[in-house]
Design a protein around this motif. Structure first.
Motif, PDB file in Angstrom:
ATOM      1  N   PHE A 171       0.195  -1.064  -0.422  1.00 31.04           N
ATOM      2  CA  PHE A 171      -0.254   0.311   0.212  1.00 31.04           C
ATOM      3  C   PHE A 171       0.875   1.226   0.395  1.00 31.04           C
ATOM      4  N   THR A 172       0.484   2.168  -1.047  1.00 32.66           N
ATOM      5  CA  THR A 172       1.271   3.674  -0.860  1.00 32.66           C
ATOM      6  C   THR A 172       0.545   3.894  -0.456  1.00 32.66           C
ATOM      7  N   LYS A 173       1.191   5.407   0.570  1.00 32.21           N
ATOM      8  CA  LYS A 173       0.754   6.122   1.654  1.00 32.21           C
ATOM      9  C   LYS A 173      -0.542   7.128   0.576  1.00 32.21           C
ATOM     10  N   PRO A 174      -0.931   7.664  -0.469  1.00 31.90           N
ATOM     11  CA  PRO A 174      -2.220   8.152  -0.937  1.00 31.90           C
ATOM     12  C   PRO A 174      -3.077   6.762  -1.224  1.00 31.90           C
ATOM     13  N   HIS A 175      -3.650   5.806  -1.170  1.00 31.67           N
ATOM     14  CA  HIS A 175      -3.778   4.296  -1.381  1.00 31.67           C
ATOM     15  C   HIS A 175      -4.390   4.676  -0.153  1.00 31.67           C
ATOM     16  N   ILE A 176      -3.213   4.653   1.126  1.00 31.83           N
ATOM     17  CA  ILE A 176      -3.863   4.690   2.310  1.00 31.83           C
ATOM     18  C   ILE A 176      -4.844   5.613   2.667  1.00 31.83           C
ATOM     19  N   SER A 177      -4.519   6.512   2.961  1.00 34.80           N
ATOM     20  CA  SER A 177      -4.894   8.202   2.682  1.00 34.80           C
ATOM     21  C   SER A 177      -6.964   8.043   2.534  1.00 34.80           C
ATOM     22  N   GLY A 178      -6.863   7.567   1.038  1.00 33.60           N
ATOM     23  CA  GLY A 178      -7.965   7.538   0.349  1.00 33.60           C
ATOM     24  C   GLY A 178      -9.073   6.458   0.412  1.00 33.60           C
ATOM     25  N   LEU A 179      -8.645   5.514   1.610  1.00 36.30           N
ATOM     26  CA  LEU A 179     -10.039   4.084   2.333  1.00 36.30           C
ATOM     27  C   LEU A 179     -10.710   4.700   2.876  1.00 36.30           C
ATOM     28  N   ASP A 180     -10.718   5.531   3.713  1.00 39.06           N
ATOM     29  CA  ASP A 180     -12.182   6.317   3.961  1.00 39.06           C
ATOM     30  C   ASP A 180     -12.675   7.021   3.325  1.00 39.06           C
ATOM     31  N   LYS A 181     -11.632   7.709   2.012  1.00 38.06           N
ATOM     32  CA  LYS A 181     -13.637   8.574   1.436  1.00 38.06           C
ATOM     33  C   LYS A 181     -13.793   7.522  -0.316  1.00 38.06           C
ATOM     34  N   GLN A 182     -13.960   6.247  -0.528  1.00 38.78           N
ATOM     35  CA  GLN A 182     -14.818   6.032  -0.761  1.00 38.78           C
ATOM     36  C   GLN A 182     -15.267   4.343  -0.770  1.00 38.78           C
ATOM     37  N   GLY A 183     -16.291   4.046  -1.089  1.00 37.58           N
ATOM     38  CA  GLY A 183     -16.854   2.731  -0.841  1.00 37.58           C
ATOM     39  C   GLY A 183     -17.060   2.504  -2.312  1.00 37.58           C
ATOM     40  N   LYS A 184     -15.660   2.065  -3.186  1.00 38.57           N
ATOM     41  CA  LYS A 184     -16.275   1.830  -4.145  1.00 38.57           C
ATOM     42  C   LYS A 184     -15.836  -0.119  -4.418  1.00 38.57           C
ATOM     43  N   LEU A 185     -16.907  -1.110  -4.756  1.00 37.70           N
ATOM     44  CA  LEU A 185     -16.777  -2.223  -4.433  1.00 37.70           C
ATOM     45  C   LEU A 185     -15.651  -2.338  -6.135  1.00 37.70           C
ATOM     46  N   TYR A 186     -15.230  -3.950  -4.998  1.00 40.49           N
ATOM     47  CA  TYR A 186     -14.411  -4.425  -5.953  1.00 40.49           C
ATOM     48  C   TYR A 186     -14.160  -5.877  -6.927  1.00 40.49           C
ATOM     49  N   ARG A 187     -14.278  -6.770  -7.291  1.00 39.59           N
ATOM     50  CA  ARG A 187     -15.106  -8.157  -7.722  1.00 39.59           C
ATOM     51  C   ARG A 187     -13.544  -8.956  -7.991  1.00 39.59           C
ATOM     52  N   ALA A 188     -13.338  -9.853  -6.998  1.00 34.24           N
ATOM     53  CA  ALA A 188     -12.641 -10.690  -6.337  1.00 34.24           C
ATOM     54  C   ALA A 188     -12.220 -11.275  -8.277  1.00 34.24           C
ATOM     55  N   TYR A 189     -11.409 -12.239  -7.922  1.00 33.15           N
ATOM     56  CA  TYR A 189     -11.183 -13.515  -9.127  1.00 33.15           C
ATOM     57  C   TYR A 189     -12.090 -14.368  -9.449  1.00 33.15           C
ATOM     58  N   ASP A 190     -13.129 -14.923  -8.221  1.00 37.32           N
ATOM     59  CA  ASP A 190     -13.860 -15.711  -8.626  1.00 37.32           C
ATOM     60  C   ASP A 190     -15.592 -15.083  -8.582  1.00 37.32           C
ATOM     61  N   GLY A 191     -15.592 -14.150  -8.747  1.00 37.49           N
ATOM     62  CA  GLY A 191     -16.620 -13.429  -9.446  1.00 37.49           C
ATOM     63  C   GLY A 191     -17.748 -12.466  -8.603  1.00 37.49           C
ATOM     64  N   THR A 192     -17.283 -12.757  -6.827  1.00 42.76           N
ATOM     65  CA  THR A 192     -17.755 -12.229  -5.941  1.00 42.76           C
ATOM     66  C   THR A 192     -17.491 -10.466  -6.207  1.00 42.76           C
ATOM     67  N   THR A 193     -18.347  -9.906  -5.776  1.00 42.03           N
ATOM     68  CA  THR A 193     -17.825  -8.936  -5.259  1.00 42.03           C
ATOM     69  C   THR A 193     -17.697  -8.198  -3.539  1.00 42.03           C
ATOM     70  N   TYR A 194     -16.959  -7.142  -4.114  1.00 43.90           N
ATOM     71  CA  TYR A 194     -17.161  -6.952  -2.476  1.00 43.90           C
ATOM     72  C   TYR A 194     -16.223  -5.932  -2.125  1.00 43.90           C
ATOM     73  N   LEU A 195     -16.381  -5.308  -0.610  1.00 46.15           N
ATOM     74  CA  LEU A 195     -15.416  -3.946   0.062  1.00 46.15           C
ATOM     75  C   LEU A 195     -14.137  -3.840   0.712  1.00 46.15           C
ATOM     76  N   PRO A 196     -12.701  -3.397   0.120  1.00 47.59           N
ATOM     77  CA  PRO A 196     -12.160  -3.719   1.040  1.00 47.59           C
ATOM     78  C   PRO A 196     -12.408  -3.822   2.815  1.00 47.59           C
ATOM     79  N   GLY A 197     -11.892  -4.093   3.290  1.00 45.96           N
ATOM     80  CA  GLY A 197     -12.144  -4.060   5.040  1.00 45.96           C
ATOM     81  C   GLY A 197     -13.332  -4.427   5.420  1.00 45.96           C
ATOM     82  N   ILE A 198     -14.171  -5.114   4.174  1.00 41.06           N
ATOM     83  CA  ILE A 198     -15.348  -5.989   5.194  1.00 41.06           C
ATOM     84  C   ILE A 198     -15.905  -7.051   4.045  1.00 41.06           C
ATOM     85  N   VAL A 199     -14.763  -7.686   4.731  1.00 41.73           N
ATOM     86  CA  VAL A 199     -14.219  -9.259   4.460  1.00 41.73           C
ATOM     87  C   VAL A 199     -14.712 -10.409   5.346  1.00 41.73           C
TER      88      VAL A 199
END
Length: 516
Positions: free
Chosen positions: A147-175
């Motif tokens: 993790f880079t410092k800009p990445h870390i500083s932005g963790l609490d500023k967005q709620g983008k869903l990411y797609r795992a390789y198995d096709g499921t979507t998730y919020l980083p930190g909420i797994v």
């Protein structure tokens, strides 16, 4: 003709004579390697193997079976030295030289692509050349997220869903965290801490604690390393699956706690949290005078007023005489805390008119009265009894409440099912501070960010946790691998056991904190 194909062909021909044929194959392979790929030295450096960027086996990699959450041990020798992961079946093997377990596996099963779990380099076996290909970067990132410092500083500023390789979507930190057998008591504590921004940010950057020096033979630093690895996996935006196994973290817990906390036996979340906070603080080099990220986030202070009580079997005259002595006068002391224990009123034993047990309810502010400076409570020890009262002198950025639900005696453990009524936001603790502290403490209002719940019987129950996702402002409930969103008003109906509250203030310094 490709060397691996020659070996595979010889293996098929050998049938029941696999071992002698394999020995012949080793000899042939070494001869062909010397013939096909000469070692060329130019200006003191070895030239890159021409096959490195043209490996024909990359399409055999099976990302769906790759799981780097487990201890990095060879599946045959159980050694943790020089371990390679087979990227076709996901198993771990030691070494890649002749007669090594990885080498033998590659010949026997025609699995050719391996990853060194320490150096993060890819190799083709049995041909034994390094593979250099940018398409493999997603695998190394899952093994070791960065993790880079800009990445870390932005963790609490967005709620983008990411797609795992198995096709499921998730919020980083909420797994979800896998419950291996009976480790949900530890999972909820780890989930709670992973959603405390300053703690999370500190452990996402390994550089923050990599240079901490520990005495030779000290194993406690393993807790720091494993907790950092778990944080990075929980917040990884490029996971292959939408859950994480805490296996390596829990193995470190079992080892460092000398088996006081185990994977196969249910434990108490408050006991685990108490040990983990102190163990992690010590492993980071912290002392009573030297702070760490844990004390900066959670440590507050209080005044304790303590008065010794005469033995109840004494006569009134004897008690009165003792109360006049210096030993029985009220003493004041200052103490720090990492969490506050809130006592529940005794649950009633009577039933209502429908013969149903009544589940009592109590407002949070009633049980917080313990810290108003005037409420007295008797504490009994083996020999002596004391009357104590408490008042807060400093509030931390993140305040932990432990609601005392369990009472242990010689025969069994009793659970108090009383429901605590609490608001989710705007809990003001100013009235529990000393007069001096009320002047110095600028902000005394808190919002809930994590709520650990215990359901069921004292020794057989299960744990779940509610966490606030800062980027979306939504609440989620996590129980092992299950993750669902939940309405805030539903949180207050549960049997809360551990709560983490965040102080309302502009705490950029805490959230961006990267050094202890």
């Amino acid at each position: 003709m490709r060397i691996g194909s020659v070996l595979a062909y010889l293996t098929q021909l050998s049938g029941s004579f696999f071992v002698p044929a394999l020995s012949a194959a080793f000899l042939l392979m070494r001869m062909l390697t010397l013939w096909a790929v000469p070692v060329i030295k130019r200006r003191g450096r070895v030239a890159e193997d021409r096959r490195s960027r043209h490996c024909p086996y990359l399409d055999t990699i099976n990302r769906s079976v790759l799981d780097f959450d487990f201890e990095k041990l060879c599946s045959i020798s159980l050694s943790h030295i020089n371990v390679y992961a087979c990227l076709i079946c996901g198993k771990y093997f030691q070494g890649r030289g002749l007669k090594s377990h990885a080498y033998t596996h590659s010949v026997q099963f025609t699995h050719h692509v391996f990853l060194n779990l320490h150096t993060l380099k890819f190799y083709c076996l049995p041909d034994n050349y390094e593979i250099i290909d940018s398409s493999l970067e997603d695998i190394t990132y899952v093994l070791k997220p960065t993790f880079t410092k800009p990445h870390i500083s932005g963790l609490d500023k967005q709620g983008k869903l990411y797609r795992a390789y198995d096709g499921t979507t998730y919020l980083p930190g909420i797994v979800g965290l896998n419950n291996i057998k009976a480790n949900d008591y530890a999972n909820v504590v780890l989930q709670a801490f992973s959603n405390v921004p300053p703690l999370r940010n500190y452990f996402l950057e390994e550089e923050n604690y990599r240079g901490i020096r520990r005495p030779p033979g000290d194993i406690m630093f393993l807790l720091v390393q494993r907790f950092g690895e778990l944080m990075r996996k929980l917040w990884n935006p490029r996971n292959f699956k939408a859950h994480v196994s805490p296996h390596e973290m829990l193995q470190a817990v079992v080892l460092c706690s000398k088996k006081n906390f185990q994977i196969t036996k249910q434990g108490d979340a408050v006991d685990f949290m108490t040990w983990f906070l102190n163990a992690l603080h010590g492993a980071l080099g912290g002392t009573k005078k030297k702070p760490t990220i844990l004390t900066k986030a959670f440590q507050g202070s209080m005044r304790i007023f303590s008065k010794k009580l005469p033995h109840p079997d004494l006569t009134p005259e004897e008690k009165e005489a003792l109360l006049l002595t210096d030993e029985y006068q009220e003493q004041m002391s200052e103490s720090t805390f990492l969490f506050l224990t809130l006592d529940l009123p005794t649950a009633p034993l009577y039933k209502d008119e429908k013969e149903q047990l009544i589940i009592p309810q109590v407002p949070l502010f009633n049980i917080l009265g313990k810290f108003n400076g005037s409420t007295e409570k008797e504490y009994k020890t083996y020999k002596e009894n004391f009357l104590k009262r408490f008042q807060l002198t400093k509030l931390p950025p993140y305040l932990i409440f432990c609601i005392k639900r369990f009472t242990k005696n010689n025969f069994f453990v009793e659970k108090n099912p009383t429901i605590v009524n609490f608001p989710i936001t705007n809990v003001d603790l100013r009235e529990y501070l000393t007069e001096e502290a009320q002047v110095t403490e600028k902000n005394t209002t808190y919002d809930l960010v994590a709520n650990v719940v215990h359901d069921g019987k004292p020794t057989e129950g299960a744990y779940r946790i509610h966490v606030l996702h800062h980027g979306t402002g939504k609440w989620y409930e996590m129980q092992d691998l299950q993750v669902i969103d939940i309405l805030p008003q539903m949180i207050t109906l549960s049997e809360a056991y551990i709560q983490i509250w965040k102080r309302q203030e502009n705490d950029k310094d805490m959230n961006n904190h990267t050094g202890a």
